[in-house]
Design a protein around this motif. Sequence first.
Motif, PDB file in Angstrom:
ATOM      1  N   UNK A  40      19.306 -15.835   1.371  1.00 50.87           N
ATOM      2  CA  UNK A  40      20.202 -15.392   2.949  1.00 50.87           C
ATOM      3  C   UNK A  40      21.438 -16.471   3.126  1.00 50.87           C
ATOM      4  N   UNK A  41      21.069 -17.762   2.949  1.00 44.55           N
ATOM      5  CA  UNK A  41      22.229 -18.717   2.959  1.00 44.55           C
ATOM      6  C   UNK A  41      23.341 -18.471   2.040  1.00 44.55           C
ATOM      7  N   UNK A  42      23.086 -17.998   0.622  1.00 43.91           N
ATOM      8  CA  UNK A  42      24.090 -17.550  -0.432  1.00 43.91           C
ATOM      9  C   UNK A  42      24.858 -16.083   0.217  1.00 43.91           C
ATOM     10  N   UNK A  43      24.055 -15.251   0.636  1.00 40.23           N
ATOM     11  CA  UNK A  43      24.618 -14.053   1.294  1.00 40.23           C
ATOM     12  C   UNK A  43      25.532 -14.307   2.602  1.00 40.23           C
ATOM     13  N   UNK A 167       4.340 -11.178   6.049  1.00 39.67           N
ATOM     14  CA  UNK A 167       3.581 -11.371   4.643  1.00 39.67           C
ATOM     15  C   UNK A 167       3.915 -10.368   3.540  1.00 39.67           C
ATOM     16  N   UNK A 168       4.392  -9.264   4.011  1.00 39.25           N
ATOM     17  CA  UNK A 168       4.664  -8.183   2.951  1.00 39.25           C
ATOM     18  C   UNK A 168       5.859  -8.513   2.149  1.00 39.25           C
ATOM     19  N   UNK A 169       6.891  -8.914   2.899  1.00 42.71           N
ATOM     20  CA  UNK A 169       8.199  -9.119   2.459  1.00 42.71           C
ATOM     21  C   UNK A 169       8.881 -10.484   2.512  1.00 42.71           C
ATOM     22  N   UNK A 170       7.973 -11.589   3.121  1.00 42.59           N
ATOM     23  CA  UNK A 170       8.260 -12.899   3.344  1.00 42.59           C
ATOM     24  C   UNK A 170       9.865 -13.300   3.973  1.00 42.59           C
ATOM     25  N   UNK A 193      15.091 -16.543  17.109  1.00 44.24           N
ATOM     26  CA  UNK A 193      14.961 -15.300  17.035  1.00 44.24           C
ATOM     27  C   UNK A 193      15.769 -14.895  15.789  1.00 44.24           C
ATOM     28  N   UNK A 194      15.095 -14.215  14.581  1.00 49.78           N
ATOM     29  CA  UNK A 194      16.195 -13.980  13.609  1.00 49.78           C
ATOM     30  C   UNK A 194      16.496 -12.446  13.564  1.00 49.78           C
ATOM     31  N   UNK A 195      17.670 -12.180  13.025  1.00 46.32           N
ATOM     32  CA  UNK A 195      18.018 -10.877  12.945  1.00 46.32           C
ATOM     33  C   UNK A 195      18.215 -10.437  11.437  1.00 46.32           C
ATOM     34  N   UNK A 200      20.170  -6.083   4.369  1.00 51.41           N
ATOM     35  CA  UNK A 200      18.900  -6.953   4.353  1.00 51.41           C
ATOM     36  C   UNK A 200      18.892  -8.513   4.567  1.00 51.41           C
ATOM     37  N   UNK A 201      20.268  -8.892   4.426  1.00 51.88           N
ATOM     38  CA  UNK A 201      20.442 -10.532   4.785  1.00 51.88           C
ATOM     39  C   UNK A 201      19.871 -10.867   6.158  1.00 51.88           C
ATOM     40  N   UNK A 202      18.946 -11.904   6.173  1.00 51.07           N
ATOM     41  CA  UNK A 202      18.481 -12.633   7.281  1.00 51.07           C
ATOM     42  C   UNK A 202      19.324 -13.474   7.682  1.00 51.07           C
ATOM     43  N   UNK A 203      19.438 -13.465   9.301  1.00 45.95           N
ATOM     44  CA  UNK A 203      20.393 -14.553   9.911  1.00 45.95           C
ATOM     45  C   UNK A 203      19.696 -14.971  11.156  1.00 45.95           C
TER      46      UNK A 203
END
Length: 229
Positions: A40-43, A167-170, A193-195, A200-203
């Motif tokens: 995610x940090x790379x994206x 748990x399914x996707x980490x 809170x994450x978005x 698919x990038x988590x931020x």
Amino acid sequence: MNFRTALAVAATVALMLPVAAQAQGMDAKVESLKASLAASQAALRHYSWVETTTVTYNGEVKAVKQASVSYGPDGTLQKVPLAATPQAQAPGGLRGRIVAEKKAEMTDYMQSAVALVKTYVPPVPAKLAAVKAAGKVDITMPPGGGATLNFPGYEKPGDNLAITVDPATNRILGINVATYLDDPSQPVTLAVQMGQLADGTTYTATTTLNAPAKNLSVTVANANYQKLH
């Protein structure tokens, strides 16, 4: 080896197997979490976004500022101020000096609080690995779903970084931190809170810091993500 000794060895092995399996499961979860954070940090290096910081004191909004944020070529965050609430004119005389001193004190505390947020968000994979290597990580299953990995002593003695993942996707669902600035008797909490972006990038969507001893709250919200060309 007589029968009694063999039975004792078998019983010991039977008891150790679940512990070993749990340790392997913990290692796998931490490694997956580190990989997810790194990806995610790379994206995010290919995006720009708007960061809005709101400071609330005694339940009243005291300051709001915005900045355009993106990563520079050296990998550090670059922030360009966009807007900020105008500062109220301080009264004169003794009252004015008292107000100015109080404002300076709260400004210093706020800057320290914002710096504290950066030590926890986003989590640093190397620090997660250090806590895991020390054997301090544990997993809890919150009622709302997901799995929460606790990293006590992540940044300071007595603190705790709790990361809740799917748990399914980490994928990281949220982060909660119990920590302090200088005095452990004056706790500070972080709720994150994450978005997730379209690719698919988590931020980090919203980070709220609460310092009850100072009646201070700082909220940092990230929005308007744009892909850089």
